[in-house]
Design an enzyme around this catalytic site. Structure first.
Site, PDB file in Angstrom:
ATOM      1  N   GLY A 142      -4.584  -3.932  10.861  1.00 43.97           N
ATOM      2  CA  GLY A 142      -4.856  -4.527   9.436  1.00 43.97           C
ATOM      3  C   GLY A 142      -6.417  -4.645   9.503  1.00 43.97           C
ATOM      4  O   GLY A 142      -6.741  -4.860   8.378  1.00 43.97           O
TER       5      GLY A 142
ATOM      6  N   GLU B 275     -18.227  -3.716  24.321  1.00 44.82           N
ATOM      7  CA  GLU B 275     -17.339  -4.778  24.166  1.00 44.82           C
ATOM      8  C   GLU B 275     -16.176  -4.713  23.407  1.00 44.82           C
ATOM      9  O   GLU B 275     -15.093  -5.384  23.905  1.00 44.82           O
ATOM     10  CB  GLU B 275     -18.044  -6.211  24.104  1.00 44.82           C
TER      11      GLU B 275
ATOM     12  N   HIS C  80     -23.062 -16.529  32.075  1.00 40.74           N
ATOM     13  CA  HIS C  80     -24.408 -16.472  31.693  1.00 40.74           C
ATOM     14  C   HIS C  80     -24.289 -17.648  30.399  1.00 40.74           C
ATOM     15  O   HIS C  80     -25.139 -17.223  29.347  1.00 40.74           O
ATOM     16  CB  HIS C  80     -24.983 -15.297  31.629  1.00 40.74           C
TER      17      HIS C  80
ATOM     18  N   HIS D 120      -5.391   2.032  -4.521  1.00 42.34           N
ATOM     19  CA  HIS D 120      -5.293   1.559  -3.163  1.00 42.34           C
ATOM     20  C   HIS D 120      -4.883   0.279  -3.276  1.00 42.34           C
ATOM     21  O   HIS D 120      -5.097  -0.674  -4.017  1.00 42.34           O
ATOM     22  CB  HIS D 120      -6.702   1.537  -2.541  1.00 42.34           C
TER      23      HIS D 120
ATOM     24  N   HIS E 110       0.760  -1.116   0.012  1.00 40.75           N
ATOM     25  CA  HIS E 110      -0.035   0.093  -0.152  1.00 40.75           C
ATOM     26  C   HIS E 110       0.827   1.322  -0.079  1.00 40.75           C
ATOM     27  O   HIS E 110       0.757   1.905   0.980  1.00 40.75           O
ATOM     28  CB  HIS E 110      -0.844   0.074   1.247  1.00 40.75           C
TER      29      HIS E 110
END
Lengths: 619, 619
Positions: free
Chosen positions: A115, A360, A409, A254, A28
């Site tokens: 990444g 989370e 749980h 890209h 890149h």
């Protein structure tokens, strides 16, 4: 360096990025060229880092959140003297340390594998938290982000967390080059759009209208460094492929080496060999807590108390005890510490407890960040909600990060709350993580021992706990090595083996009692170590009884049933195998009703065992 | 309704919430009581919905993002006459439709399963997108959010998406009751903190300083409805447990029935039986495109072209063709459509293509949203990055949502980009999803047929595709039933069976050729349907050859090796099993080097096969 030298350094980083990608035939370079001046000024004037001592506690931390810009990263390493030109040109080749996306497993200066976009900033938040609240050191965390990745929600979890925690040791630099992989980003070069968002999350914002103006960059960094009480984001308007007319600000380039690398290098002023002297880090006093060293785990006596103890309670108590014994243990939770019982740790060690709220991904990222600084994090939430952060767990394994996870749980055994709250895929998810350890205790003492053992393992470690009470089956001094199992029922006449773990162990024992009364002796194995599994015991059971019946509060795929197979995939004979698991979509019901409806209670086990024993006789 | 009646209706919803939770002995009445007035005014004055016809295309959509507030939801259903009081009191009991968290699988008026926080709003965005861009209908999407869940990054992916797409048919109502599960939220009652954030994401914001003032709520809704060009968020300051002195605004009462339900009901004014007449939806013209009906899949001839065809190319071409044949097929991608080849669809059917940028959670949520409106979505990104949205996939299965997922760039075979970009856990993750279908084609024609077949399956369907070219092994008219497999090499003398899929099929065939020359005939099975697996063919192979060697570009856990076991877990004899899979942490290297290093290339297969054949002779 003066202005001219900084400009030259930026050009050198571009040239070397083009050269590395050309040598590799992939990579890149254009995403590297846009950020070259940002990195040049950072390395030359602001970063404090000893490349000879990446573990120096005073080092600033540089996180490449836009992980595909490795040509730039490695070119900067070269300019700093950390690698040589010959190594630079091994980029992306077999055996090279210089991978397509960086990982700390191979390069000591890389803070985290990146990444998968949107992860560097949240992990940088974790490192910055460690600096502020654990290390009490003045290092700064510099994170180079792409603009495309600002679409990831994890970026805004990080923005919220950093703003709320006043992390003025965190500086995000966004390379706003306008172009993502496929084409233009949502906001193009509209720096204000990003500025509004970061300001709303209580960040100090510096807009750089020309992200290639080295003096302006220098001033922006100085402003960031002197900002207190808030994290700073520098929004730099840049051009992808900057410096080469054929590539600059153009779509469709890209992730591709430049077509005419030699011409591009000439246009960039040719190959240079400037060296940058990165500032030395300051000396740092080690203020880490040591703990009292004498681990006193909670203890329960067999069969006591009558109604049993929830393994989540044992987790919380053991973790609190571990935190007393060891000063390097920290805990994190996703705003459910009263349920996971991480709150027991929070009460005893508030200075090492991190409330991550319902985020989370940020919680796992923070765990990875503090682990990078040598702490031993235990991150907990419902097993079901760890699925929210699977990409972060996957990337943690690529980083070689040592993190302990607890999912409470688990399974249908939670009862009325229904399937959204039931971890039923967590064993599959965690087993598939490279180098992971997966533990699933069935009683309180076993839980406590495993919580302690986790601290000294490597890689991603997962402990699955349960909501309801379980009988205390083991004495407090019993040992539970990782990779082991417990044979709870055994005789020379066993007709088959029931392999259970967690909540199904009690069901298996009850089934064994029923079956014994019917003249069908069965072996019962408590497979508390799901990965690695206890091959020897399973193979002995197979040899003795010929048939294994696994029973688990989990989907049939990827859990205990599949784990057992691990003991038999070397080409040796495989016993007959039957798997009882949750094959239906549960609704609301009591825990006992749930186990029955899913076909994993004692009655279901006994019924299957009878059938299998008959089958074995039949032919 | 006049003010007094609205107040009474709010109180009724509180009373019924308390009663339902009391009858269940569990549930979330306090989280229901805070939002009762918000829902009362919505149902009485603003929602347009025919409870007798939940599939009415003109219906507004009500999404309970704070999925634990089911006592309120079901109480509102009762007030609207959709359920009766007796059913309300079955809440959370075995067999009841009224689960702890709502699911459309059981209740037709529920738009999506919720209970994993932060999902309702992004799925609401998906439904609103369908309204604007696919259905061309004027329905509104109302989403009731909690304040705790605003910490989830997925909320901000949704906020970004909705603001950018000018979704003025979307209205989020945030019940800012200050208290999460464990305690206070980050921002407490600071409405401005939330207002700044939503404004930054280009939303119209209405702050309600008293979220229990029914007239003020009414005005806020009217303002939201009349707002154009932007989504609206209503931030309502409320009190958790509102209306009962013992519970109101108090910590520690989350997710618990009220201690003194009878007294609370009395304090709330007792049981009422008000009925609310929800407005009828407007008539809607069906403007859905129909497609030309004649599916013309792309075709390739066997062995042509010489270098083969990438299955990702076949995916893109087949999806574009399917979109021509069927007007109900839509495609979504996470800003990598040039890599996944979803761009082929985008070029031909731009009106049915959704660019979701790098926000995989929002992408899956949008897919779930449009699927709810009857469309057939195909969402694609790299297999590795689907891990980012695992919780959304899990919840989609609980919703019974029919979504097609494509994960490209699977496995080490991608080559130089390294492990962050390699899907190596995706089969494990997707197999564990309840009711899922998991497909992994090895050639272009097979891919095309499976892409078409996916459209007519139920539940979550996953297709795994590869980056590099694969040989065209099958003719264009070959059929590939889901649940089937292909036997590519077979003889009466086969000494073992190699089971492969995707990129390892070519390796297995090459290994078979090597082995045949050595006098070791082996069977080769192409297991393109990983879930469900072709039991008959696998069992025949086991009976004929006695040993199965699986080879997969995936971690050893949860993938093809484990899937094969599915054919043998009914207690019948199991063949010997050996699994070749990716057991190392790959770096950068060419695709061929990667397959070799992972031990899943032809040479590795042949070596294992030789050993196994010797073993079989030895004893």
């Amino acid at each position: 360096m003066n202005t001219g030298e900084l400009v030259e350094l930026g050009q050198q980083l571009r040239v070397d990025s083009v050269r590395a990608a050309a040598a590799a035939g992939s990579g890149h370079p254009t995403s590297s060229m846009s950020a070259a001046d940002l990195v040049a000024v950072l390395f030359a004037h602001h970063l404090r880092y000893d490349f000879a001592r990446p573990d120096h506690p005073g080092n600033d931390r540089f996180v490449l959140s836009k992980g595909h810009a490795t040509p730039l990263l490695y070119s900067a390493y070269k300019a700093a003297g950390a690698i040589d030109d010959a190594e630079l040109l091994t980029f992306r080749k077999l055996g090279s340390r210089l991978e397509g996306h960086p990982t700390p497993q191979r390069l000591p200066w890389v803070e985290t594998a990146s990444g998968s976009l949107g992860q560097g900033l949240p992990i940088g938040v974790g490192i910055a938290l460690a600096g502020k609240r654990l290390d009490h050191a003045d290092y700064r965390v510099w994170v180079l982000c792409g603009d495309s990745e600002l679409a990831e929600g994890s970026i805004w979890e990080a923005a919220e967390h950093a703003g709320y925690e006043h992390l003025d040791n965190l500086i995000a630099v966004v390379d706003v080059n306008r172009l993502g992989q496929r084409g233009p980003t949502r906001h193009g070069h509209d720096l204000d759009a990003y500025a509004r968002r970061f300001k709303a999350f209580d960040w100090h914002v510096v807009e750089l209208d020309d992200g290639h103006d080295v003096d302006a960059i220098d001033r922006a960094y100085a402003e960031a460094v002197s900002t207190t009480g808030q994290p700073t984001v520098i929004l730099a308007r840049t051009l992808k492929g900057k410096g080469v007319a054929d590539t600059q600000d153009r779509e469709g380039l890209h992730g591709k080496p430049l077509k005419n690398a030699d011409e591009a290098i000439e246009e960039l002023g040719g190959v240079r060999d400037l060296r940058v002297r990165v500032h030395e880090p300051p000396a740092v006093r080690d203020l880490r807590p040591v703990g009292d060293g004498g681990l006193e785990l909670p203890r329960w006596e067999k069969g006591d108390p009558e109604k049993g103890v929830a393994t989540r309670d044992a987790f919380g108590q053991a973790l609190a005890a571990l935190g007393t014994a060891r000063g390097d243990v920290v805990a994190l939770d996703g705003e459910v510490g009263d349920s996971t019982r991480a709150e027991f740790f929070a009460k005893e060690h508030p200075e090492r407890y991190f409330e991550c709220y319902i985020a989370e991904q940020q919680m796992i990222a923070a765990a990875v960040g503090v682990a990078r600084r040598g702490w031993v994090p235990y991150a907990s939430t419902f097993a079901a909600f760890l699925t929210r952060a699977y990409d972060f767990v996957r990337m943690a394994s690529i980083s070689g990060s040592g993190i302990c996870l607890n999912g409470s749980h688990a399974g249908v055994a939670i009862g009325q709350d229904g399937p959204s709250q039931m971890g039923l895929e967590d064993l599959a998810m965690m087993r598939a993580v490279h180098g992971s350890t997966v533990l699933y205790p069935c009683d309180a003492n076993q839980t406590a021992h495993l919580v302690a053992a986790m601290a000294d393992l490597e890689g991603v470690r997962y402990l699955r706990t349960s909501r309801g009470e379980s009988p205390v089956l083991y004495g407090p001094d019993e040992e539970f090595p990782v990779g082991g199992s417990k044979v709870l029922r055994s005789s020379a006449e066993d007709r088959l083996t029931v392999v259970a773990a967690g909540v199904t162990v009690a069901e298996a024992l009850a089934a064994a009692d029923i079956l014994r009364q019917e003249g069908i002796p069965v072996r019962v194995i408590d497979l508390y170590s799901v990965k690695p599994v206890d091959r020897a015991t399973l193979r002995q059971a197979a040899a003795d009884t010929g048939c294994l019946l696994t029973v688990e509060d989990h989907r049939p795929e990827g859990g205990i049933g599949d784990a057992v197979l691990d003991a038999f995939t070397d080409g040796s004979p495989v016993p007959r195998l039957v798997r009882l698991a949750v094959r239906t979509m549960p609704g609301s019901a009591t825990p006992a009703e749930q186990l029955h409806a899913a076909g994993i209670d004692a009655e279901s086990i006994a019924a299957s065992a009878r059938l299998l024993v008959e089958q074995a006789i039949a032919p």
